[in-house]
Design an enzyme around this catalytic site. Structure first.
Site, short mmCIF file in Angstrom:
data_model
loop_
_atom_site.label_atom_id
_atom_site.label_comp_id
_atom_site.label_asym_id
_atom_site.label_seq_id
_atom_site.Cartn_x
_atom_site.Cartn_y
_atom_site.Cartn_z
N HIS A 207 73.21 42.17 80.43
CA HIS A 207 73.35 40.40 80.00
C HIS A 207 74.87 40.21 79.58
O HIS A 207 75.27 40.57 78.56
CB HIS A 207 72.46 40.13 78.90
CG HIS A 207 72.55 38.81 78.45
ND1 HIS A 207 71.16 37.93 78.59
CD2 HIS A 207 73.29 37.87 77.93
CE1 HIS A 207 71.56 36.82 78.43
NE2 HIS A 207 72.76 36.57 77.75
N CYS A 240 76.90 30.22 73.71
CA CYS A 240 76.43 30.96 72.58
C CYS A 240 77.03 29.65 71.27
O CYS A 240 77.95 29.61 71.20
CB CYS A 240 76.98 31.94 72.14
SG CYS A 240 76.25 32.67 70.66
#
Length: 302
Positions: A207, A240
């Site tokens: 990922h 994020c």
């Protein structure tokens, strides 16, 4: 090592890609995105998360989105459920897979979910047990497996530790996540090697975020190790919230273009995928964050 002959992509755009968007994305748009992704040939789609709307308001429509999807045979729909309360809400919507996430960084774990790594794993234990008892598969994500915005570089031993803790509570598969996109091929290979001390090559995925433009290089380095499962995000959506400057996940379009060039089978129609990315990017009023999509869209205009 020979490259894998087939690769499985888990499309995380509807969940990981949209969760931090400031403007609300209505349920009908998310549902349409899922429909377009499955029409393009994606067979693993991470749809939404069952977390407190106070923390992630964008996912407050989780049950509505799950209820609105016309499910396609052969497609698996996964949802994130970090605690038992979330799981109990999630299971009513009939997901195929539950996702939990831990971090390889203590500081990130505290900032992200307000508890230590060990505490986070204990929080997941009842979720994993309940999911397995209902015949659902459970996937875990190891955040900050290469670097952390607070602690800097992360030792591979920390990845092995979290993998072991996840394995011990019954998590069947782990994703090794370069959450802030600081990884380079060798660092990513070391993190994957650490996870491989606990899980087999068939139980591991990559990922990668593209903050420093390394996501495709890291994908290729993982393929060279035999890793054949990856999380990707259409149009490079995502970021994020706890990592300043971290850009989106690697774009699904770019990974599909790379795999196609390597002669690796994905079963994905790149043109339809580009259309799906353009659909959500148009709604968000920006260009797709994918080099392959930009090139193909320009070619169409030509």
């Amino acid at each position: 090592m020979d490259l894998p002959q087939r690769v499985k992509l888990v499309e995380v755009g509807p969940r990981d890609g949209l969760q931090n968007e400031k403007q609300p994305v209505p349920a009908h748009v998310k549902i349409e995105l899922v429909h377009r992704l499955q029409a393009a040939g994606l067979t693993e789609i991470e749809v939404t998360s069952f977390v407190s709307p106070k923390w992630v308001p964008q996912m407050a429509d989780n049950a509505e989105v799950m209820a609105g999807i016309h499910r396609q045979s052969g497609v698996r729909y996964s949802v994130l459920a970090p605690n038992l309360q979330g799981f109990e809400a999630a299971v009513k919507t009939r997901p195929d897979e539950i996702v939990v996430f831990g971090a390889a960084s203590e500081a990130f774990s505290q900032k992200n979910i307000n508890c230590s790594i060990a505490q986070s794993i204990e929080r997941f234990r009842p979720v994993v047990q309940a999911a397995l008892a209902q015949g659902l598969t459970v996937r875990g994500a190891i955040s900050c497996a290469v670097g952390c915005p607070y602690e800097g570089e992360i030792a591979p031993e920390r990845v092995a530790l979290v993998a072991r803790l996840m394995h011990d509570i019954g998590v069947q598969h782990v994703g090794v996540a370069d959450t802030i996109g600081v990884g380079t091929p060798r660092k990513v290979q070391r993190a994957l090697d650490a996870a491989l001390t606990v899980y087999s090559i068939d139980e591991i995925s990559g990922h990668f975020h593209d903050t420093y433009g390394m996501a495709l290089a890291n994908t290729l380095a993982s393929l060279q190790m035999g890793v054949w499962q990856f999380d990707t995000s259409v149009a490079g959506l995502g970021g994020c919230p706890y990592a300043k400057g971290a850009t989106g996940n690697v774009a699904t379009e770019d990974v599909v273009y790379l795999l196609k060039g390597l002669g690796i089978e994905t079963g994905i129609d790149l043109d339809k995928l580009v259309d799906a990315g353009k659909f959500i990017s148009d709604f968000l009023d920006r260009k797709p964050n994918s080099r392959a999509a930009a090139a193909l869209l320009n070619k169409r205009l030509g």
